[in-house]
Each structure stands twice: as C-alpha cells, then as structure tokens.
Design a protein around this motif. Structure first.
Motif, PDB file in Angstrom:
ATOM      1  N   GLN A  88       0.829  -1.205   0.000  1.00  0.00           N
ATOM      2  CA  GLN A  88       0.000   0.000   0.000  1.00  0.00           C
ATOM      3  C   GLN A  88       0.866   1.258   0.000  1.00  0.00           C
ATOM      4  N   GLN A  89       1.982   1.225   0.719  1.00  0.00           N
ATOM      5  CA  GLN A  89       2.882   2.369   0.699  1.00  0.00           C
ATOM      6  C   GLN A  89       3.455   2.565  -0.697  1.00  0.00           C
ATOM      7  N   LEU A  90       3.816   1.455  -1.358  1.00  0.00           N
ATOM      8  CA  LEU A  90       4.339   1.548  -2.716  1.00  0.00           C
ATOM      9  C   LEU A  90       3.291   2.115  -3.667  1.00  0.00           C
ATOM     10  N   LEU A  91       2.060   1.685  -3.549  1.00  0.00           N
ATOM     11  CA  LEU A  91       0.991   2.196  -4.409  1.00  0.00           C
ATOM     12  C   LEU A  91       0.755   3.688  -4.176  1.00  0.00           C
ATOM     13  N   ARG A  92       0.755   4.109  -2.910  1.00  0.00           N
ATOM     14  CA  ARG A  92       0.563   5.533  -2.610  1.00  0.00           C
ATOM     15  C   ARG A  92       1.691   6.371  -3.178  1.00  0.00           C
ATOM     16  N   LEU A  93       2.920   5.894  -3.034  1.00  0.00           N
ATOM     17  CA  LEU A  93       4.071   6.620  -3.562  1.00  0.00           C
ATOM     18  C   LEU A  93       3.976   6.730  -5.078  1.00  0.00           C
ATOM     19  N   SER A  94       3.617   5.636  -5.744  1.00  0.00           N
ATOM     20  CA  SER A  94       3.479   5.657  -7.198  1.00  0.00           C
ATOM     21  C   SER A  94       2.410   6.649  -7.637  1.00  0.00           C
ATOM     22  N   GLN A  95       1.294   6.683  -6.938  1.00  0.00           N
ATOM     23  CA  GLN A  95       0.217   7.621  -7.269  1.00  0.00           C
ATOM     24  C   GLN A  95       0.641   9.061  -7.019  1.00  0.00           C
ATOM     25  N   GLN A  96       1.391   9.292  -5.948  1.00  0.00           N
ATOM     26  CA  GLN A  96       1.870  10.640  -5.644  1.00  0.00           C
ATOM     27  C   GLN A  96       2.805  11.137  -6.739  1.00  0.00           C
ATOM     28  N   LEU A  97       3.687  10.266  -7.203  1.00  0.00           N
ATOM     29  CA  LEU A  97       4.607  10.651  -8.267  1.00  0.00           C
ATOM     30  C   LEU A  97       3.857  10.872  -9.572  1.00  0.00           C
ATOM     31  N   GLU A  98       2.892  10.014  -9.864  1.00  0.00           N
ATOM     32  CA  GLU A  98       2.107  10.167 -11.088  1.00  0.00           C
ATOM     33  C   GLU A  98       1.367  11.501 -11.111  1.00  0.00           C
ATOM     34  N   ALA A  99       0.854  11.929  -9.947  1.00  0.00           N
ATOM     35  CA  ALA A  99       0.084  13.171  -9.866  1.00  0.00           C
ATOM     36  C   ALA A  99       0.924  14.404 -10.178  1.00  0.00           C
ATOM     37  N   LEU A 100       2.243  14.280 -10.135  1.00  0.00           N
ATOM     38  CA  LEU A 100       3.112  15.416 -10.458  1.00  0.00           C
ATOM     39  C   LEU A 100       3.092  15.739 -11.951  1.00  0.00           C
ATOM     40  N   GLY A 101       2.614  14.796 -12.767  1.00  0.00           N
ATOM     41  CA  GLY A 101       2.541  15.061 -14.218  1.00  0.00           C
ATOM     42  C   GLY A 101       3.912  15.068 -14.850  1.00  0.00           C
ATOM     43  N   GLY A 102       4.290  16.228 -15.378  1.00  0.00           N
ATOM     44  CA  GLY A 102       5.602  16.363 -15.988  1.00  0.00           C
ATOM     45  C   GLY A 102       5.534  16.597 -17.474  1.00  0.00           C
ATOM     46  N   GLU A 103       6.632  17.089 -17.996  1.00  0.00           N
ATOM     47  CA  GLU A 103       6.749  17.356 -19.429  1.00  0.00           C
ATOM     48  C   GLU A 103       6.908  16.053 -20.199  1.00  0.00           C
ATOM     49  N   GLN A 104       6.111  15.915 -21.282  1.00  0.00           N
ATOM     50  CA  GLN A 104       6.209  14.715 -22.121  1.00  0.00           C
ATOM     51  C   GLN A 104       7.469  14.784 -22.971  1.00  0.00           C
ATOM     52  N   THR A 105       8.282  13.737 -22.896  1.00  0.00           N
ATOM     53  CA  THR A 105       9.532  13.749 -23.641  1.00  0.00           C
ATOM     54  C   THR A 105      10.009  12.319 -23.833  1.00  0.00           C
ATOM     55  N   SER A 106      11.071  12.167 -24.599  1.00  0.00           N
ATOM     56  CA  SER A 106      11.698  10.855 -24.751  1.00  0.00           C
ATOM     57  C   SER A 106      12.926  10.794 -23.857  1.00  0.00           C
ATOM     58  N   LEU A 107      13.289   9.592 -23.452  1.00  0.00           N
ATOM     59  CA  LEU A 107      14.459   9.441 -22.594  1.00  0.00           C
ATOM     60  C   LEU A 107      15.719   9.892 -23.318  1.00  0.00           C
ATOM     61  N   GLN A 108      15.809   9.570 -24.606  1.00  0.00           N
ATOM     62  CA  GLN A 108      17.004   9.939 -25.373  1.00  0.00           C
ATOM     63  C   GLN A 108      17.199  11.447 -25.438  1.00  0.00           C
ATOM     64  N   SER A 109      16.109  12.203 -25.470  1.00  0.00           N
ATOM     65  CA  SER A 109      16.231  13.656 -25.570  1.00  0.00           C
ATOM     66  C   SER A 109      16.770  14.287 -24.299  1.00  0.00           C
ATOM     67  N   LEU A 110      16.810  13.519 -23.200  1.00  0.00           N
ATOM     68  CA  LEU A 110      17.332  14.034 -21.935  1.00  0.00           C
ATOM     69  C   LEU A 110      18.836  13.808 -21.800  1.00  0.00           C
ATOM     70  N   HIS A 111      19.456  13.273 -22.817  1.00  0.00           N
ATOM     71  CA  HIS A 111      20.906  13.097 -22.788  1.00  0.00           C
ATOM     72  C   HIS A 111      21.587  14.464 -22.656  1.00  0.00           C
ATOM     73  N   GLY A 112      22.401  14.639 -21.613  1.00  0.00           N
ATOM     74  CA  GLY A 112      23.056  15.919 -21.366  1.00  0.00           C
ATOM     75  C   GLY A 112      22.207  16.905 -20.596  1.00  0.00           C
ATOM     76  N   TYR A 113      21.033  16.490 -20.130  1.00  0.00           N
ATOM     77  CA  TYR A 113      20.155  17.391 -19.372  1.00  0.00           C
ATOM     78  C   TYR A 113      20.801  17.758 -18.039  1.00  0.00           C
ATOM     79  N   HIS A 114      20.651  19.020 -17.630  1.00  0.00           N
ATOM     80  CA  HIS A 114      21.149  19.510 -16.344  1.00  0.00           C
ATOM     81  C   HIS A 114      19.961  19.852 -15.449  1.00  0.00           C
ATOM     82  N   GLY A 115      19.972  19.327 -14.237  1.00  0.00           N
ATOM     83  CA  GLY A 115      18.877  19.557 -13.305  1.00  0.00           C
ATOM     84  C   GLY A 115      18.722  21.009 -12.919  1.00  0.00           C
ATOM     85  N   SER A 116      17.538  21.347 -12.432  1.00  0.00           N
ATOM     86  CA  SER A 116      17.203  22.721 -12.066  1.00  0.00           C
ATOM     87  C   SER A 116      17.640  23.076 -10.658  1.00  0.00           C
TER      88      SER A 116
END
Length: 292
Positions: A116-144
């Motif tokens: 149940q903790q794992l499910l809640r954590l997964s749902q919490q992360l999913e609710a953050l949404g995020g920018e749609q992108t491909s993994l390859q396009s994040l090559h060289g990405y620098h965090g904010s």
C-alpha cells in the motif's frame, strides 16, 4: 492614530505569519516522498491477485544482492547470496543459498502494508505530471536544482547511453505509462543522489501470461535510482550493471550478478514554491518597518 496603525499592522503581520506557517506546514506534510519502509529493501515484490506470478521474485543462479529482499514468493537460484535478510510467505531455495540476515516468515498484513505504501508513492509521483519527452532527448540534461518531472514516451533503447547531470539538491521523477525496453547502454547520473531519482511505472497493463502485471525489460544496461512498478512484472537480464539501484515491483524475474542499493535516507522533501520563499524573505523587512 499611530497606535491604531501599529495595532492594525501587527494584526496584518500575525495573519501573514499564520498564512505562511499554514502553507509551510501543508507543503512539508503533503510533498514528502515517503520511502521510509520501502528503502529498507533493495528488492520488493508485493503484488497480490489472481495471477500465479503476483508477488513472485525469481533469482538466477549466483545472484549477489547487497541488501534486504522481500517477496511473497521468492525463488532463489543456486549459489545466490543475499547480504541482508530475506522475507516472504513461501520460498524455494536452490543449492548453497546464503542469507546473511536469515529468513523472516511474513504474514499477509505485512506485505499488504508495504505494498500500500508503494501504491501511494506511485500515485503521488504520477500526480506530479511532468513534461512529455523521450528518454534519449534528456541526454546531457542539467537539473534545475529542485524538482525535475518528466513523462516518458515509450522507451526502446539499444546500446544507447543517457547521461543526466545535477546536484544533491535535485529530485528527478520519470513517469512511465507505456513499455520500457532497454538493452545495452543505460542511464548514468552525474552529481545526483540516486535516492532522489524515481522511475515510476504507474499503469495496469496486460503482458505475456501475467493477467494483472505489465512488463518492463532491461538487458545488459546500467541503471540507477529507485524503480517503482507496483502493478508490473519487472525483468532484468544477464549482464546489467546495478549499482545504487532499488526495484520495488509487483513481480520480478532477475538474472543478475551484483545488485547494490544506494544508502537509505530520510524522506525526500519537494522544494517549496518560489512564492512562499519570497514571502518568507519579506517578513524581516516588514518587521523592521513596524519598529520604525
């Protein structure tokens, strides 16, 4: 009149402080990624359901895991070595299996609580949404320097490496809604705390013979961070590099050599909104004006 203005200003200041406090409290209580129990385990397979494979964790021969393991139905290949304890409801032990921390016989409620903790954590992360992108396009990405959230397109990678840069203050969340196939190459983190990296497989799908679990398949790749797949079968093939990695899934099939989780940490807070920071910075100025 001056006394009245000061009294009104003090009421305003108290009100502002109360608002800031309430926002701070809400932010701190609602924005923590609670991995406290899960982070005790390098590997966790906790799904329940009609599938015979739900909660199954299968190890290939001579698997070497540096951490605790919990699964409803673990099967240890010959020569497996767990540098920690193993917990389950049923188990199959191959020849010469070594459990440094011994075996713990768990009951249904223990798996249910952790799952149940794992499910809640997964749902919490999913609710953050995020920018749609491909993994390859994040090559060289620098965090904010704060929270970085992405929704990944279907991942199909062969002999490609994605390198991501950041600092210990960065938090990365990758929400994955579709298939994830990787063979060769991998995902390399530079300067980023792997405890603060989450790959979240959050949907129910149907794959192969598993009626309630979907499949992610990682071959001879290098992966790091926390990999969540509460409703999925997670497969890792021979030759994968698994250092600073955890996997918490519905079920797992692992043909691995060495598996090393990152050191456990306290829950990870999401950075406070910029507006809140500005309000806090303005409080000393307001106090000074009131004293004049």
């Amino acid at each position: 009149m001056l006394w009245f203005k000061r009294r009104s200003s003090m009421r305003l200041l108290k009100g502002l402080c109360a608002v800031v406090l309430s926002i701070t409290t809400a932010t701190s209580s609602a924005s923590v990624f609670d991995t406290a129990m899960l982070s005790d385990f390098a590997l966790f397979a906790g799904a329940s359901g009609h599938s015979a494979q739900a909660g199954y964790l299968g190890f290939g021969s001579e698997s070497d895991v540096h951490g605790n393991v919990a699964a409803r139905n673990p099967e240890f290949g010959a020569g497996s070595h767990i540098h920690g304890y193993a917990a389950g409801m049923h188990s199959v032990l191959g020849d010469s299996v070594q459990l440094d921390g011994g075996w713990q016989q768990w009951q249904e409620h223990q798996f249910s609580e952790l799952n149940q903790q794992l499910l809640r954590l997964s749902q919490q992360l999913e609710a953050l949404g995020g920018e749609q992108t491909s993994l390859q396009s994040l090559h060289g990405y620098h965090g904010s320097g704060g929270l970085n959230v992405f929704q990944l397109n279907p991942v199909l990678m062969a002999h490609q490496t994605v390198e991501i840069y950041g600092s210990g203050d960065d938090i990365f969340v990758f929400n994955v809604a579709d298939y994830f196939l990787m063979d060769g190459g991998g995902i390399l983190l530079h300067g980023i705390n792997p405890n603060k990296v989450f790959f979240n497989f959050h949907r129910y799908n149907t794959a192969d013979e598993y009626s309630h679990l979907a499949a992610a398949n990682i071959g001879t790749s290098n992966i790091q961070g926390n990999w969540l797949a509460p409703n999925m079968l997670f497969q890792i093939g021979d030759g994968a590099t698994l250092e600073s990695t955890r996997v918490w899934a519905g079920a797992m099939q692992l043909n691995i050599q060495t598996f090393i989780p990152p050191p456990a940490e306290q829950p990870t807070p999401v950075p406070a909104p910029a507006t809140l920071i500005l309000m806090l910075l303005g409080l000393p100025v307001l106090l000074w004006r009131l004293k004049q």
